[in-house]
Design a protein around this motif. Structure first.
Motif, PDB file in Angstrom:
ATOM      1  N   LYS A 168     -13.521   5.576 -16.173  1.00 30.59           N
ATOM      2  CA  LYS A 168     -13.101   6.251 -15.117  1.00 30.59           C
ATOM      3  C   LYS A 168     -14.554   6.715 -14.383  1.00 30.59           C
ATOM      4  N   ARG A 169     -15.113   7.167 -15.095  1.00 28.30           N
ATOM      5  CA  ARG A 169     -16.748   7.739 -14.610  1.00 28.30           C
ATOM      6  C   ARG A 169     -17.429   6.480 -14.157  1.00 28.30           C
ATOM      7  N   TYR A 170     -17.621   5.531 -14.662  1.00 28.62           N
ATOM      8  CA  TYR A 170     -18.119   4.044 -14.361  1.00 28.62           C
ATOM      9  C   TYR A 170     -17.492   3.715 -13.207  1.00 28.62           C
ATOM     10  N   LYS A 171     -16.248   3.632 -13.157  1.00 29.35           N
ATOM     11  CA  LYS A 171     -15.507   3.226 -11.854  1.00 29.35           C
ATOM     12  C   LYS A 171     -15.934   3.980 -10.617  1.00 29.35           C
ATOM     13  N   ARG A 172     -16.047   5.125 -10.962  1.00 28.69           N
ATOM     14  CA  ARG A 172     -16.515   6.385  -9.508  1.00 28.69           C
ATOM     15  C   ARG A 172     -17.977   5.719  -9.130  1.00 28.69           C
ATOM     16  N   GLN A 173     -18.747   5.528 -10.094  1.00 25.28           N
ATOM     17  CA  GLN A 173     -20.126   5.499  -9.969  1.00 25.28           C
ATOM     18  C   GLN A 173     -20.247   4.131  -9.156  1.00 25.28           C
ATOM     19  N   LEU A 174     -19.612   3.075  -9.854  1.00 21.77           N
ATOM     20  CA  LEU A 174     -19.777   1.594  -9.153  1.00 21.77           C
ATOM     21  C   LEU A 174     -19.240   1.483  -7.770  1.00 21.77           C
ATOM     22  N   ASN A 175     -18.326   2.468  -7.507  1.00 23.60           N
ATOM     23  CA  ASN A 175     -17.687   2.340  -6.173  1.00 23.60           C
ATOM     24  C   ASN A 175     -18.771   2.792  -5.149  1.00 23.60           C
ATOM     25  N   GLN A 176     -19.784   3.523  -5.584  1.00 17.52           N
ATOM     26  CA  GLN A 176     -20.668   4.038  -4.495  1.00 17.52           C
ATOM     27  C   GLN A 176     -22.002   3.132  -4.444  1.00 17.52           C
ATOM     28  N   CYS A 177     -22.055   2.265  -5.483  1.00 17.95           N
ATOM     29  CA  CYS A 177     -23.213   1.436  -5.522  1.00 17.95           C
ATOM     30  C   CYS A 177     -23.088   0.027  -5.463  1.00 17.95           C
ATOM     31  N   ALA A 178     -21.831  -0.306  -5.614  1.00 16.44           N
ATOM     32  CA  ALA A 178     -21.376  -1.794  -5.298  1.00 16.44           C
ATOM     33  C   ALA A 178     -22.053  -2.673  -4.292  1.00 16.44           C
ATOM     34  N   SER A 179     -22.074  -2.153  -3.363  1.00 10.82           N
ATOM     35  CA  SER A 179     -22.622  -3.068  -2.226  1.00 10.82           C
ATOM     36  C   SER A 179     -24.220  -3.206  -2.437  1.00 10.82           C
ATOM     37  N   GLU A 210     -31.200  -2.027 -12.722  1.00  8.51           N
ATOM     38  CA  GLU A 210     -32.331  -2.315 -13.527  1.00  8.51           C
ATOM     39  C   GLU A 210     -31.953  -3.771 -14.321  1.00  8.51           C
ATOM     40  N   GLU A 211     -30.641  -4.036 -14.719  1.00  5.17           N
ATOM     41  CA  GLU A 211     -30.405  -5.304 -15.426  1.00  5.17           C
ATOM     42  C   GLU A 211     -29.688  -6.176 -14.656  1.00  5.17           C
ATOM     43  N   VAL A 212     -30.132  -6.715 -13.693  1.00  4.52           N
ATOM     44  CA  VAL A 212     -29.520  -7.505 -12.721  1.00  4.52           C
ATOM     45  C   VAL A 212     -28.402  -8.543 -13.161  1.00  4.52           C
ATOM     46  N   SER A 213     -29.025  -9.200 -14.177  1.00  5.72           N
ATOM     47  CA  SER A 213     -28.380 -10.475 -14.902  1.00  5.72           C
ATOM     48  C   SER A 213     -27.158  -9.938 -15.640  1.00  5.72           C
ATOM     49  N   TRP A 214     -27.151  -8.838 -16.208  1.00  4.89           N
ATOM     50  CA  TRP A 214     -25.982  -8.075 -16.641  1.00  4.89           C
ATOM     51  C   TRP A 214     -24.939  -7.713 -15.716  1.00  4.89           C
ATOM     52  N   TYR A 215     -25.191  -7.427 -14.770  1.00  2.00           N
ATOM     53  CA  TYR A 215     -24.246  -7.072 -13.619  1.00  2.00           C
ATOM     54  C   TYR A 215     -23.764  -8.288 -13.152  1.00  2.00           C
ATOM     55  N   ARG A 216     -24.455  -9.387 -12.988  1.00  2.00           N
ATOM     56  CA  ARG A 216     -24.105 -10.779 -12.786  1.00  2.00           C
ATOM     57  C   ARG A 216     -22.991 -11.165 -13.886  1.00  2.00           C
ATOM     58  N   SER A 217     -23.298 -10.871 -15.125  1.00  2.00           N
ATOM     59  CA  SER A 217     -22.539 -11.422 -16.046  1.00  2.00           C
ATOM     60  C   SER A 217     -21.067 -10.689 -16.000  1.00  2.00           C
ATOM     61  N   VAL A 218     -21.099  -9.598 -15.895  1.00  3.08           N
ATOM     62  CA  VAL A 218     -19.876  -8.638 -15.895  1.00  3.08           C
ATOM     63  C   VAL A 218     -19.122  -8.997 -14.655  1.00  3.08           C
ATOM     64  N   LYS A 219     -19.460  -9.226 -13.776  1.00  3.81           N
ATOM     65  CA  LYS A 219     -18.861  -9.755 -12.575  1.00  3.81           C
ATOM     66  C   LYS A 219     -18.155 -11.100 -12.746  1.00  3.81           C
ATOM     67  N   ALA A 220     -18.918 -11.940 -13.253  1.00  2.00           N
ATOM     68  CA  ALA A 220     -18.586 -13.185 -13.535  1.00  2.00           C
ATOM     69  C   ALA A 220     -17.308 -13.428 -14.557  1.00  2.00           C
ATOM     70  N   VAL A 221     -17.299 -12.229 -15.435  1.00  2.00           N
ATOM     71  CA  VAL A 221     -16.296 -12.068 -16.469  1.00  2.00           C
ATOM     72  C   VAL A 221     -15.032 -11.615 -15.719  1.00  2.00           C
ATOM     73  N   GLU A 222     -15.165 -10.433 -14.774  1.00  3.77           N
ATOM     74  CA  GLU A 222     -14.086 -10.070 -14.167  1.00  3.77           C
ATOM     75  C   GLU A 222     -13.272 -11.038 -13.313  1.00  3.77           C
ATOM     76  N   LYS A 223     -14.083 -11.884 -12.559  1.00  6.56           N
ATOM     77  CA  LYS A 223     -13.740 -12.993 -11.843  1.00  6.56           C
ATOM     78  C   LYS A 223     -12.745 -13.963 -12.867  1.00  6.56           C
ATOM     79  N   LYS A 224     -13.408 -14.118 -14.175  1.00  4.53           N
ATOM     80  CA  LYS A 224     -12.675 -15.257 -14.934  1.00  4.53           C
ATOM     81  C   LYS A 224     -11.543 -14.734 -15.698  1.00  4.53           C
TER      82      LYS A 224
END
Length: 201
Positions: free
Chosen positions: A179-190, A34-48
């Protein structure tokens, strides 16, 4: 004067009532979809900063429930009248004034706002990177990262959290959510990565 007293106290009771609704997250994939811009933000922080997305999101959830203008609850005067807040913590990351100013000084992000998700998670990534450098906390270690986030690096290094069983309990909750978020994100990352790309066009 007695008739005026309720009117004088009214602003105190109203302050803090108008805020962004807190979000309850059972599945982080739904929120990030729902919050695509939020996802882009956290991915950018992960990379940075090399701080995992699931750790960032678990701390955001614990600190503010994803409410942009979250603040600590007011203390009560005489047990009933809302009074001052215990700290200056504010926003998604619940950063206090001094730490936020330190972040802006060190990063050059002088226009950063605590109620801006992009700035808030960049702050979190930067702070967790500092925790890694100053306190030796692995960036993937949600439990100890949260303790360092809450106590500050000086307090964490002195292990002040060991005298706060309630805080260690909260940190364990953050770890479990991560840990729960990691499992969930692994399922929907693509799907999320696809959403993030196409939303730019």
């Amino acid at each position: 004067m007695k008739k005026l007293l309720p009117l004088l106290l009214l602003p105190l009771f109203l302050t803090g009532c108008f805020s962004t609704p807190a979000v309850t997250v059972n599945n982080i994939c739904t929120l990030m979809d729902e919050e695509v811009s939020w996802y882009r933000s956290v991915k950018a922080v992960e990379k940075k900063y090399d701080v995992p997305v699931h750790v960032l999101l678990a701390v955001v959830y614990q600190e503010s429930r994803f409410a942009s203008d979250a603040k600590p609850p007011r203390e009560k005067l005489f047990g009933i009248v809302p009074w001052f807040r215990p700290t200056t913590a504010y926003g998604f990351a619940q950063a206090v004034d001094g730490t936020w100013d330190w972040y802006k000084l060190k990063t050059g992000n002088h226009n950063a706002d605590r109620d801006d998700f992009d700035d808030a998670v960049d702050f979190m990534g930067w702070y967790m990177n500092q925790s890694n450098k100053r306190s030796g906390v692995a960036k993937s270690d949600a439990y100890h990262q949260y303790l360092a986030y809450h106590e500050g690096h000086g307090g964490f290094n002195k292990k002040t959290y060991q005298k706060k069983p309630w805080l260690m309990k909260v940190a364990r909750k953050v770890e479990n959510n991560a840990k729960r978020y990691k499992r969930q994100l692994n399922q929907c990352a693509s799907e999320l990565n696809s959403n993030s790309i196409w939303s730019l066009f």
